[in-house]
Design a protein around this motif. Structure first.
Motif, PDB file in Angstrom:
ATOM      1  N   GLN A  48       0.888  -1.257   0.097  1.00 16.18           N
ATOM      2  CA  GLN A  48       0.053  -0.024  -0.162  1.00 16.18           C
ATOM      3  C   GLN A  48       0.768   1.221  -0.107  1.00 16.18           C
ATOM      4  O   GLN A  48       2.077   1.197   0.161  1.00 16.18           O
ATOM      5  CB  GLN A  48      -0.943   0.014   1.479  1.00 16.18           C
ATOM      6  N   TRP A  60      -4.669   1.032  -1.292  1.00 14.74           N
ATOM      7  CA  TRP A  60      -4.091   0.043  -2.321  1.00 14.74           C
ATOM      8  C   TRP A  60      -3.293   0.892  -3.449  1.00 14.74           C
ATOM      9  O   TRP A  60      -4.262   2.060  -3.809  1.00 14.74           O
ATOM     10  CB  TRP A  60      -5.172  -0.936  -2.801  1.00 14.74           C
ATOM     11  N   LYS A 118      -4.140  -6.623   7.947  1.00 14.68           N
ATOM     12  CA  LYS A 118      -5.610  -6.238   7.598  1.00 14.68           C
ATOM     13  C   LYS A 118      -6.713  -7.323   7.588  1.00 14.68           C
ATOM     14  O   LYS A 118      -6.351  -8.414   7.007  1.00 14.68           O
ATOM     15  CB  LYS A 118      -5.515  -5.419   6.310  1.00 14.68           C
ATOM     16  N   LYS A 119      -7.880  -7.232   8.173  1.00  8.53           N
ATOM     17  CA  LYS A 119      -8.645  -7.907   8.077  1.00  8.53           C
ATOM     18  C   LYS A 119      -9.688  -7.717   7.290  1.00  8.53           C
ATOM     19  O   LYS A 119     -10.047  -6.559   7.073  1.00  8.53           O
ATOM     20  CB  LYS A 119      -9.714  -8.051   9.633  1.00  8.53           C
ATOM     21  N   ARG A 120      -9.909  -8.359   6.140  1.00  7.27           N
ATOM     22  CA  ARG A 120     -10.424  -8.412   5.076  1.00  7.27           C
ATOM     23  C   ARG A 120     -11.891  -8.706   5.057  1.00  7.27           C
ATOM     24  O   ARG A 120     -12.439  -9.408   6.094  1.00  7.27           O
ATOM     25  CB  ARG A 120     -10.038  -8.903   3.835  1.00  7.27           C
ATOM     26  N   SER A 121     -13.005  -8.209   4.001  1.00  4.07           N
ATOM     27  CA  SER A 121     -14.243  -8.424   4.086  1.00  4.07           C
ATOM     28  C   SER A 121     -14.579 -10.107   4.202  1.00  4.07           C
ATOM     29  O   SER A 121     -15.527 -10.458   4.820  1.00  4.07           O
ATOM     30  CB  SER A 121     -14.960  -7.778   3.056  1.00  4.07           C
ATOM     31  N   ASN A 122     -13.933 -10.907   3.549  1.00  3.41           N
ATOM     32  CA  ASN A 122     -14.102 -12.458   3.381  1.00  3.41           C
ATOM     33  C   ASN A 122     -13.267 -12.861   4.717  1.00  3.41           C
ATOM     34  O   ASN A 122     -13.376 -14.124   4.771  1.00  3.41           O
ATOM     35  CB  ASN A 122     -13.419 -12.924   2.279  1.00  3.41           C
ATOM     36  N   SER A 148      -7.050 -12.753   6.828  1.00  2.00           N
ATOM     37  CA  SER A 148      -6.228 -11.661   7.014  1.00  2.00           C
ATOM     38  C   SER A 148      -4.998 -11.819   6.006  1.00  2.00           C
ATOM     39  O   SER A 148      -4.741 -12.606   5.252  1.00  2.00           O
ATOM     40  CB  SER A 148      -5.612 -11.763   8.305  1.00  2.00           C
ATOM     41  N   ALA A 149      -4.474 -10.314   5.831  1.00  6.74           N
ATOM     42  CA  ALA A 149      -3.367 -10.140   4.863  1.00  6.74           C
ATOM     43  C   ALA A 149      -2.442  -9.291   5.557  1.00  6.74           C
ATOM     44  O   ALA A 149      -2.829  -8.408   6.540  1.00  6.74           O
ATOM     45  CB  ALA A 149      -3.945  -9.354   3.533  1.00  6.74           C
ATOM     46  N   CYS A 159      -0.027  -6.336   4.951  1.00  7.69           N
ATOM     47  CA  CYS A 159       0.328  -4.865   4.371  1.00  7.69           C
ATOM     48  C   CYS A 159       1.356  -4.112   4.651  1.00  7.69           C
ATOM     49  O   CYS A 159       1.628  -3.886   5.803  1.00  7.69           O
ATOM     50  CB  CYS A 159      -1.067  -4.141   4.494  1.00  7.69           C
TER      51      CYS A 159
END
Length: 160
Positions: free
Chosen positions: A28, A60, A97-101, A104-105, A107
């Protein structure tokens, strides 16, 4: 600290960390928005939309834009500021980052200085965030990421 000037940065590339298989890794871009008031730098912090934690504008990478151009765009959309964005990264910080699905990812965020020349009241995320100017030391104490806090605390302003 995930600083672009340290020897650690070479090991903290998105590609290298992705190969480790722990979490997906994304890059990012962020803007450290600042002004000079009474000869001293002040840093603009904004709140996250949901948790209302203090952060700097980030997002992003945008197709067709460089990392500094992306940082400047995020500064406009999230904080309503326009200015001159530096092309050299001040450093890098990481967060999960906790994503909508619910996956986690990791960044990795490259931070670029943006000297604020104009601040608008109407901007894309105006009703969703608060914004406030702080000294580098106070801004450092308000953010939750230790790496970002170190970047903010060490910020002394740049030639503008």
């Amino acid at each position: 600290m995930f600083d672009g000037r340290s020897g650690v940065a070479g090991r903290l590339s998105a590609e290298g960390l992705s190969l480790s298989g722990a979490l997906p890794v994304f890059t990012q871009s962020a803007a450290l928005c600042y002004r000079i008031k009474c000869g001293a730098p002040e840093i603009l912090l904004i709140t996250t939309r949901r948790a209302q934690r203090w952060i700097i504008p980030k997002g992003w990478l945008i197709n067709g834009l460089s990392a500094p151009e992306t940082a400047a765009r995020e500064a406009w959309e999230e904080a309503g500021v326009l200015g001159k964005c530096g092309t050299e990264s001040l450093g890098r910080f990481a967060y999960v980052k906790k994503r909508s699905n619910n996956a986690s990812a990791l960044c990795l965020v490259d931070v670029f200085p943006l000297f604020v020349q104009q601040m608008e009241t109407r901007f894309p995320e105006a009703g969703k965030r608060r914004r406030k100017w702080h000294s580098p030391e106070k801004a450092s104490a308000k953010v939750s990421s230790p790496e970002l806090a170190a970047l903010l605390d060490g910020f002394g302003g740049h030639t503008h």
